[in-house]
Design an enzyme around this catalytic site. Structure first.
Site, short mmCIF file in Angstrom:
data_model
loop_
_atom_site.label_atom_id
_atom_site.label_comp_id
_atom_site.label_asym_id
_atom_site.label_seq_id
_atom_site.Cartn_x
_atom_site.Cartn_y
_atom_site.Cartn_z
N ASP A 158 -2.24 2.21 -4.60
CA ASP A 158 -3.46 2.66 -3.92
C ASP A 158 -4.58 1.65 -4.14
O ASP A 158 -4.50 0.76 -5.01
CB ASP A 158 -3.88 4.03 -4.44
CG ASP A 158 -2.87 5.11 -4.09
OD1 ASP A 158 -2.17 4.95 -3.06
OD2 ASP A 158 -2.75 6.09 -4.86
N HIS A 164 0.82 -1.21 0.00
CA HIS A 164 0.00 0.00 0.00
C HIS A 164 0.86 1.26 0.00
O HIS A 164 0.34 2.37 -0.24
CB HIS A 164 -0.93 0.00 1.22
CG HIS A 164 -2.19 0.79 1.03
ND1 HIS A 164 -2.48 1.49 -0.14
CD2 HIS A 164 -3.25 1.02 1.86
CE1 HIS A 164 -3.63 2.09 -0.02
NE2 HIS A 164 -4.13 1.83 1.18
#
Length: 474
Positions: free
Chosen positions: A449, A445
């Site tokens: 995204d 992450h």
């Protein structure tokens, strides 16, 4: 004193002449006065052969202070009570007969390994390039082969040792004719007599009895009543006995996998996104063309090739998933190398499909089968597992319904496939049974995204549910 020396020299002249020695007078260590009561001794230096070195034994004769130095040929007339000992050492007919079996080069990323198993025993015959031992590394198992045909004389390393490239594992004798000399002992020498201790004298026995303290041992009374075993408290857990447990050391491959997966959890910001795929059309496509596919390409058409092609399309649509973080930079890869996770009896390995975006279905299926066989047999090389920009793990072959896979460093994402289960689905307003599969994407992450991750899984879903998109590139 000089007269005494002359008489002593004359008395032993015969023995000195038979020994072929030169006689030299030695100054006595004590006073040379005529009233001296010092006892002199005669010392004969007797040669004793041991290997290639020449040593001298000392024979002490009372009554003279002479030192005799031996020359060659002096051993022929020695007294029978003297002994000659020859040191034993193994020797072979030729010093070039022995060769070493060493650990081979194991790859740039591997510096050492563990000697997992010895395939031969000392004395076994071996041929050229025949495996004699196995080295287990972090990624693969490597064989140590015999450089020459011959007989294994001995193993220098043992199982469990950590070895490096070039480390000597065994010594091979090319001619297997190696003789060991025997210790020669004169018949006058009796080992049993030398080793037998002398009986102590009565005076010494009395002294030892006086020194030893007398200890009185009181008789032990045996009680008929035995105390019952202590009762366990209600809160104390009753653990199984240790005899029912087995402790086995971890293999290097298992330790390496554990380290990499834990580093992945500690380094990446792991997040997993799920979706489900209707497998009806892909399974129908495989059923229609499986016979023709095998007849033309010699390999079965599986579901994995369909997911690989779908992953290639998704990576091209979302190139950030194919990228990786390097310090403060992002490295975008303009190629697609997909790693396929393969479970083996020794652990998990991930062979890589190179430039899979340029392969067709048949090439993908052939390459996967070849790499899977090598991984199972333990013959896969380091180069076949190095690199990779994305990983696919198919836990469905073992019956996994749903899981959250862990990223394979230094990649940024991994796709998890699962088992196909018929579930009720709404299609065109009607509830029908459909073969469904859950798919999961675990990603870093920090780089990817949620939007890119969801789009990636949606592209996988669209291509698998409608394989015609691959032909039309839509």
């Amino acid at each position: 004193m000089l007269g005494v020396l002359r008489r002593k020299v004359a008395s032993c002249a015969s023995s000195a002449s038979c020994l072929g020695k030169s006689i030299y007078a030695v100054r006595p260590a004590v006073s040379t006065s005529r009233n001296s009561s010092a006892v002199t001794q005669e010392i004969l230096l007797l040669p004793r052969q041991c290997g290639h070195a020449r040593h001298f034994s000392h024979l002490v004769l009372p009554g003279n202070s002479l030192k005799l130095r031996p020359e060659r040929g002096a051993m022929g007339n020695l007294h029978a009570s003297l002994s000659l000992q020859i040191c034993s050492r193994p020797f072979c007919s030729n010093s070039d007969d022995l060769v070493d079996a060493v650990v081979p080069y194991m790859g740039e990323s591997i510096s050492d390994g563990t000697l997992a198993k010895l395939l031969k025993n000392p004395g076994d015959k071996v041929e050229v390039d025949e495996p004699i031992a196995q080295i287990e590394t972090d990624k693969v198992t490597i064989d140590v082969t015999s450089p020459e045909a011959g007989v294994i004389q001995k193993f220098v390393a043992k199982e469990g040792d950590t070895v490096e490239p070039g480390y000597k594992v065994a010594i091979i004798s090319k001619s297997s004719e190696c003789v060991e000399s025997v210790d020669h002992v004169a018949p006058s020498e009796k080992p049993s007599e030398k080793e037998a201790p002398k009986p102590p004298s009565p005076v010494q026995e009395k002294k030892e009895e006086d020194v030893k303290p007398k200890v009185e041992i009181a008789p032990v009374k045996k009680s008929k009543e035995t105390s019952p075993p202590p009762k366990r408290s209600a809160t104390e857990p009753q653990l199984p006995p240790k005899e029912r447990e087995r402790r086995v050391p971890m293999t290097r491959l298992r330790k390496r996998v554990a380290t990499r997966l834990k580093d992945s959890q500690n380094t990446f910001a792991l997040l997993t996104t799920f979706n489900e795929v209707d497998m009806t059309n892909l399974m129908k496509l495989r059923a229609e063309y499986k016979d023709a596919f095998v007849e033309k390409h010699g390999v079965k058409l599986g579901l994995m090739s369909g997911f690989v092609k779908a992953a290639v399309s998704a990576l091209q649509n979302q190139p950030i998933v194919n990228a990786v973080i390097d310090g403060d930079d992002i490295i975008y890869r303009d190629y697609v190398d997909i790693s396929i996770a393969v479970g083996t009896p020794k652990g998990l390995v991930v062979p890589v499909l190179r430039d899979v975006d340029k392969m067709n279905f048949a090439e993908i299926e052939k390459t996967i089968n070849e790499l899977a066989k090598k991984a199972t047999n333990g013959t896969i090389s380091i180069d076949e597992m190095a690199g990779g920009s994305f990983t696919i793990s198919n836990g469905g072959v073992y019956g996994s319904l749903l899981s959250t896979p862990i990223i394979n460093p230094p990649q940024s994402a991994i796709l998890g496939m699962h088992s196909i289960v018929n579930r009720p689905m709404v299609v065109g307003g009607n509830i029908v049974s459909r073969p469904m599969m859950y798919i999961a994407l675990t990603y870093d992450h920090r780089l990817i995204d949620g939007r890119e991750a969801v789009y990636f899984l949606r592209r996988i879903k669209d291509v698998v549910e409608d394989p015609h998109r691959l032909l039309l590139d839509v």
